[in-house]
Design a protein around this motif. Structure first.
Motif, mmCIF file in Angstrom:
data_model
loop_
_atom_site.group_PDB
_atom_site.id
_atom_site.type_symbol
_atom_site.label_atom_id
_atom_site.label_comp_id
_atom_site.label_asym_id
_atom_site.label_seq_id
_atom_site.Cartn_x
_atom_site.Cartn_y
_atom_site.Cartn_z
ATOM 1 N N GLY A 15 0.776 -1.229 0.000
ATOM 2 C CA GLY A 15 0.000 0.000 0.000
ATOM 3 C C GLY A 15 0.811 1.285 0.000
ATOM 4 O O GLY A 15 0.327 2.296 0.497
ATOM 5 N N VAL A 16 2.010 1.283 -0.545
ATOM 6 C CA VAL A 16 2.832 2.494 -0.508
ATOM 7 C C VAL A 16 2.572 3.448 -1.678
ATOM 8 O O VAL A 16 2.922 4.623 -1.599
ATOM 9 C CB VAL A 16 4.349 2.176 -0.433
ATOM 10 C CG1 VAL A 16 4.695 1.461 0.840
ATOM 11 C CG2 VAL A 16 4.827 1.430 -1.650
ATOM 12 N N LEU A 17 1.959 2.973 -2.755
ATOM 13 C CA LEU A 17 1.806 3.830 -3.931
ATOM 14 C C LEU A 17 0.873 5.014 -3.687
ATOM 15 O O LEU A 17 1.185 6.137 -4.073
ATOM 16 C CB LEU A 17 1.336 3.013 -5.136
ATOM 17 C CG LEU A 17 2.367 2.057 -5.734
ATOM 18 C CD1 LEU A 17 1.791 1.337 -6.944
ATOM 19 C CD2 LEU A 17 3.645 2.784 -6.104
ATOM 20 N N THR A 18 -0.253 4.796 -3.043
ATOM 21 C CA THR A 18 -1.179 5.906 -2.788
ATOM 22 C C THR A 18 -0.586 6.925 -1.818
ATOM 23 O O THR A 18 -0.614 8.134 -2.102
ATOM 24 C CB THR A 18 -2.539 5.382 -2.286
ATOM 25 O OG1 THR A 18 -3.077 4.506 -3.276
ATOM 26 C CG2 THR A 18 -3.515 6.521 -2.052
ATOM 27 N N PRO A 19 -0.005 6.493 -0.683
ATOM 28 C CA PRO A 19 0.636 7.491 0.181
ATOM 29 C C PRO A 19 1.778 8.229 -0.509
ATOM 30 O O PRO A 19 2.016 9.407 -0.235
ATOM 31 C CB PRO A 19 1.158 6.672 1.364
ATOM 32 C CG PRO A 19 0.352 5.437 1.380
ATOM 33 C CD PRO A 19 -0.041 5.180 -0.048
ATOM 34 N N ARG A 84 7.241 11.641 5.650
ATOM 35 C CA ARG A 84 7.106 11.520 7.109
ATOM 36 C C ARG A 84 5.657 11.655 7.531
ATOM 37 O O ARG A 84 5.183 10.921 8.388
ATOM 38 C CB ARG A 84 7.947 12.595 7.809
ATOM 39 C CG ARG A 84 9.363 12.162 8.021
ATOM 40 C CD ARG A 84 10.151 13.239 8.721
ATOM 41 N NE ARG A 84 11.159 13.641 7.745
ATOM 42 C CZ ARG A 84 11.662 14.837 7.619
ATOM 43 N NH1 ARG A 84 11.284 15.808 8.417
ATOM 44 N NH2 ARG A 84 12.559 15.087 6.710
ATOM 45 N N MET A 85 4.952 12.607 6.928
ATOM 46 C CA MET A 85 3.547 12.826 7.275
ATOM 47 C C MET A 85 2.690 11.603 6.957
ATOM 48 O O MET A 85 1.703 11.338 7.626
ATOM 49 C CB MET A 85 3.001 14.044 6.531
ATOM 50 C CG MET A 85 3.543 15.357 7.036
ATOM 51 S SD MET A 85 3.008 16.760 6.039
ATOM 52 C CE MET A 85 1.252 16.762 6.369
ATOM 53 N N LEU A 86 3.074 10.862 5.918
ATOM 54 C CA LEU A 86 2.279 9.719 5.486
ATOM 55 C C LEU A 86 2.895 8.377 5.882
ATOM 56 O O LEU A 86 2.455 7.325 5.412
ATOM 57 C CB LEU A 86 2.040 9.801 3.985
ATOM 58 C CG LEU A 86 1.005 10.898 3.718
ATOM 59 C CD1 LEU A 86 1.337 11.730 2.537
ATOM 60 C CD2 LEU A 86 -0.365 10.298 3.637
#
Length: 149
Positions: A15-19, A84-86
């Motif tokens: 799930g890293v693509l959307t963040p 960092r925020m995500l």
């Protein structure tokens, strides 16, 4: 380079693509603020140097995003402000820290892809087709974006 990387657990890159997209949008805002500040500084310096400093405008325009990524990703936190925020961070082969030069090259490859529609589509397709969700510029530099949380 990526063949020597140990396999990461699937949850590390799940799930890293959307963040990443939203982190990039945050980073674009930060870069825009930095650019405006640098443009004002160069404009004022240009007055005092009889226009000589104004030759720095192209450098400010082209280099701010790359320098921002090199400093933040190549720094101790291994992530940009948006990352960092995500809850994301960047790791090198084997989980190593990313150095300044590699982070700069990674950013430069991304901005080249982002400026060329066909290359950007290929970059994104590579990420969608890979199990570890690494985009083409990640693969070329040996970096991986992982969940930091």
């Amino acid at each position: 380079m990526s063949e020597n990387m140990p396999t990461l657990p699937p949850e590390a890159t799940a799930g890293v693509l959307t963040p990443r997209l939203f982190a990039y949008l945050v980073d674009i805002c930060v870069i825009a603020v930095l650019m405006v500040m640098l443009f004002v500084i160069v404009a004022v310096l240009g007055v005092f140097t009889f226009g000589l400093a104004w030759f720095l405008f192209p450098l400010v325009g082209a280099g701010t995003g790359v320098l921002y990524s090199a400093v933040t990703v190549g720094g101790s936190r291994q992530s940009t402000i948006g990352m960092r925020m995500l809850g994301l961070r960047v790791i090198g082969p084997g989980g190593t820290r990313v150095d300044f030069i590699t982070a700069a090259v990674h950013a430069l490859l991304f901005y080249v892809a982002a400026g060329t529609v066909l290359v950007l589509v290929i970059d994104i397709l590579v990420g969608l087709l890979r199990d570890d969700r690494r985009l083409l510029h990640d693969v070329l530099t040996g970096l991986t974006i992982v969940n930091a949380r």
